[in-house]
Design a protein around this motif. Structure first.
Motif, short mmCIF file in Angstrom:
data_model
loop_
_atom_site.label_atom_id
_atom_site.label_comp_id
_atom_site.label_asym_id
_atom_site.label_seq_id
_atom_site.Cartn_x
_atom_site.Cartn_y
_atom_site.Cartn_z
N MET A 1 32.26 -24.77 40.32
CA MET A 1 31.27 -25.39 41.19
C MET A 1 31.49 -24.94 42.63
SD MET A 1 30.46 -29.45 41.81
CE MET A 1 29.28 -29.96 43.04
N VAL A 2 30.45 -24.48 43.30
CA VAL A 2 30.59 -24.04 44.68
C VAL A 2 30.58 -25.25 45.61
CG1 VAL A 2 29.59 -21.76 44.30
CG2 VAL A 2 28.09 -23.69 44.86
N ILE A 3 31.33 -25.12 46.69
CA ILE A 3 31.44 -26.20 47.67
C ILE A 3 30.70 -25.78 48.94
CG2 ILE A 3 32.98 -27.67 49.00
CD1 ILE A 3 33.17 -28.06 45.99
N GLY A 4 29.81 -26.65 49.41
CA GLY A 4 29.05 -26.34 50.60
C GLY A 4 29.72 -26.84 51.86
N SER A 5 29.28 -26.28 52.98
CA SER A 5 29.76 -26.70 54.28
C SER A 5 28.61 -27.36 55.02
CB SER A 5 30.28 -25.49 55.07
OG SER A 5 30.63 -25.85 56.38
N GLY A 6 28.75 -28.64 55.35
CA GLY A 6 27.68 -29.37 55.99
C GLY A 6 27.76 -29.32 57.50
N LYS A 7 26.61 -29.31 58.14
CA LYS A 7 26.54 -29.42 59.59
C LYS A 7 25.16 -29.94 59.97
CE LYS A 7 26.10 -25.91 62.32
NZ LYS A 7 26.31 -24.63 63.03
N PHE A 8 25.02 -30.39 61.19
CA PHE A 8 23.72 -30.86 61.66
C PHE A 8 23.09 -29.80 62.55
CE2 PHE A 8 25.47 -34.89 60.34
CZ PHE A 8 24.35 -35.56 59.83
N ALA A 9 21.79 -29.60 62.35
CA ALA A 9 20.99 -28.73 63.21
C ALA A 9 20.17 -29.62 64.14
CB ALA A 9 20.07 -27.85 62.38
N THR A 10 19.78 -29.07 65.27
CA THR A 10 18.96 -29.81 66.23
C THR A 10 17.58 -29.19 66.30
OG1 THR A 10 20.90 -30.40 67.56
CG2 THR A 10 18.74 -30.58 68.62
N SER A 11 16.56 -30.02 66.08
CA SER A 11 15.17 -29.59 66.19
C SER A 11 14.49 -30.53 67.17
CB SER A 11 14.47 -29.63 64.83
OG SER A 11 13.13 -29.20 64.93
N GLY A 12 14.26 -30.06 68.40
CA GLY A 12 13.77 -30.97 69.43
C GLY A 12 14.80 -32.04 69.69
N ASN A 13 14.42 -33.29 69.51
CA ASN A 13 15.37 -34.39 69.70
C ASN A 13 15.85 -34.96 68.38
OD1 ASN A 13 13.04 -35.61 68.91
ND2 ASN A 13 12.98 -37.14 70.55
N PRO A 43 18.91 -28.23 42.76
CA PRO A 43 20.05 -28.55 41.91
C PRO A 43 21.27 -27.69 42.21
CG PRO A 43 18.04 -28.36 40.60
CD PRO A 43 17.71 -27.85 41.98
N ASP A 44 22.45 -28.29 42.11
CA ASP A 44 23.70 -27.55 42.32
C ASP A 44 23.78 -26.35 41.39
OD1 ASP A 44 24.41 -29.40 44.23
OD2 ASP A 44 25.75 -30.54 42.92
N GLU A 45 23.28 -26.50 40.18
CA GLU A 45 23.31 -25.39 39.21
C GLU A 45 22.52 -24.19 39.74
OE1 GLU A 45 21.89 -24.45 34.60
OE2 GLU A 45 21.62 -26.45 35.46
N MET A 46 21.41 -24.45 40.38
CA MET A 46 20.60 -23.39 40.95
C MET A 46 21.32 -22.73 42.13
SD MET A 46 16.75 -23.59 42.58
CE MET A 46 16.12 -24.50 41.17
N VAL A 47 21.87 -23.58 42.99
CA VAL A 47 22.60 -23.07 44.16
C VAL A 47 23.77 -22.20 43.70
CG1 VAL A 47 24.03 -23.74 46.12
CG2 VAL A 47 21.91 -24.99 45.63
N GLU A 48 24.50 -22.67 42.72
CA GLU A 48 25.66 -21.93 42.22
C GLU A 48 25.25 -20.58 41.67
OE1 GLU A 48 29.40 -22.56 39.10
OE2 GLU A 48 28.10 -24.23 39.67
N ALA A 49 24.17 -20.52 40.93
CA ALA A 49 23.71 -19.25 40.37
C ALA A 49 23.29 -18.29 41.48
CB ALA A 49 22.55 -19.50 39.41
N LEU A 50 22.68 -18.79 42.53
CA LEU A 50 22.29 -17.94 43.65
C LEU A 50 23.52 -17.38 44.36
CD1 LEU A 50 19.34 -20.03 45.13
CD2 LEU A 50 19.16 -17.82 43.98
N VAL A 51 24.52 -18.22 44.56
CA VAL A 51 25.76 -17.76 45.22
C VAL A 51 26.46 -16.73 44.35
CG1 VAL A 51 28.04 -18.48 46.00
CG2 VAL A 51 26.03 -19.85 46.58
N GLU A 52 26.51 -16.99 43.05
CA GLU A 52 27.12 -16.02 42.13
C GLU A 52 26.39 -14.68 42.17
OE1 GLU A 52 26.91 -18.00 38.40
OE2 GLU A 52 28.69 -19.25 38.75
N GLY A 53 25.10 -14.72 42.48
CA GLY A 53 24.30 -13.51 42.56
C GLY A 53 24.37 -12.82 43.91
N GLY A 54 25.24 -13.28 44.80
CA GLY A 54 25.44 -12.59 46.06
C GLY A 54 24.56 -13.06 47.19
N ARG A 55 24.18 -14.33 47.18
CA ARG A 55 23.38 -14.87 48.27
C ARG A 55 24.14 -16.03 48.93
NH1 ARG A 55 21.51 -11.10 46.19
NH2 ARG A 55 19.38 -10.74 45.45
N GLN A 56 23.99 -16.14 50.23
CA GLN A 56 24.37 -17.40 50.86
C GLN A 56 23.14 -18.30 50.77
OE1 GLN A 56 24.45 -18.01 55.12
NE2 GLN A 56 24.07 -15.81 55.49
N VAL A 57 23.38 -19.57 50.61
CA VAL A 57 22.29 -20.51 50.38
C VAL A 57 22.35 -21.63 51.41
CG1 VAL A 57 21.27 -22.14 48.73
CG2 VAL A 57 22.27 -19.99 47.91
#
Length: 303
Positions: A1-13, A43-57
């Motif tokens: 299972m891939v582990i994501g890194s969370g952060k907050f983005a700012t859009s306006g206020n 779904p995490d399963e989708m994200v994991e498959a994309l990462v395995e395929g060489g994409r950052q998600v």
């Protein structure tokens, strides 16, 4: 299972919750969810498959959902363009100049908006179970809810089964956590359609986690109000899209029947339409998340 890194983005206020997976040097895939849905709806399963395929998600919570900020819509109404600006802010927060944009339902309309108005940020577009961003669905819905025959010149309304479900929801308000979870679970069951098996455990996990991480459970309904606001920017022709475009649509979609996806593919130059037999309006069917991921990997390898 891939582990994501969370952060907050700012859009306006506003602060928007985001999560990135994979190698930041790999090509970026920006996942944009649909109406009232949190970023974890991918779904995490989708994200994991994309990462395995060489994409950052990168996935994120829209305004008014999940851990992102909520808006007083009555005093500060927003539009599809504002939600598209949020998506750009997410890319900026992760220092991504351009991404492969993948949008589902309302997210597909946001993806179209970006491909028309911010084309420099879109490498490719994958529009899943969506409708042309300039389609005003209000009249078709009103006729269907009134039991009137559809207008043959309009894109079709939702299936009767889905409309009956909406009527039941309106007539039976829910407030308690368990009531809301069961109501949301039934919505996803109906959206799944009747052709493919429904992955109830996966759907239940999603609605439970979504309920618990939402700051304001009523705020997500603002997305529907925003989607109804037909501003001039939404009427820009899809023929101006230059990004390679793939339209993915299920044959059993009860919310946006197949002609909606066909209309998007018809309007975007050189777009390719891929229909998935039996797929409804969601990813809660066993094996479907990985199937969609493989489709996205194939399309995003073109750029």
């Amino acid at each position: 299972m891939v582990i994501g890194s969370g952060k907050f983005a700012t859009s306006g206020n506003l602060r928007l919750w985001t999560e990135r997976f994979g190698d930041p040097t790999d090509p970026a895939v920006l996942l944009i969810m649909g109406t009232s849905a949190q970023g974890i709806g991918w779904p995490d399963e989708m994200v994991e498959a994309l990462v395995e395929g060489g994409r950052q998600v990168i996935r994120f919570d829209h305004r008014d959902t999940g851990r992102s900020d909520c808006v007083d819509f009555a005093t500060r109404p927003y539009t599809l363009a504002d939600m598209a600006a949020d998506a750009v802010a997410v890319l900026d927060a992760h220092e991504v100049a351009a991404a492969h944009v993948v949008g589902a339902s309302l997210g597909g309309a946001i993806g179209q908006w970006l491909a028309v108005h911010r084309r420099e940020r879109v490498l490719t577009l994958t529009a899943i179970m969506t409708s042309p961003m300039g389609n005003n669905a209000g009249p078709a819905w009103a006729r269907a809810m009134a039991g009137q025959a559809p207008d043959p010149d309009e894109l079709p309304p939702p299936a009767p089964r889905f409309l009956r479900h909406l009527t039941r929801l309106v007539s039976t308000p829910v407030t308690a956590r368990e009531e809301r979870i069961e109501a949301d679970l039934e919505t996803w069951r109906v959206l799944n359609g009747e052709a493919l098996p429904f992955d109830e455990p996966a759907a239940r996990r999603y609605v439970e986690v979504s309920y618990d991480r939402a700051g304001d459970h009523a705020a997500a309904a603002h997305h529907d109000l925003a989607a109804r606001r037909m501003t001039g920017d939404r009427l820009a022709p899809l023929s101006s899209i230059t990004a390679p475009t793939l339209v993915v649509h299920g044959t059993d979609d009860p919310l946006l029947p197949l002609p909606h996806g066909q209309a998007v593919a018809r309007q975007v130059p050189d777009a390719r339409l891929l229909t998935i037999p039996g797929m409804g309006h969601g990813f809660f069917s066993p094996g479907l998340p990985r199937q969609i991921a493989e489709i996205v990997l194939g399309h995003t390898s073109t750029r």
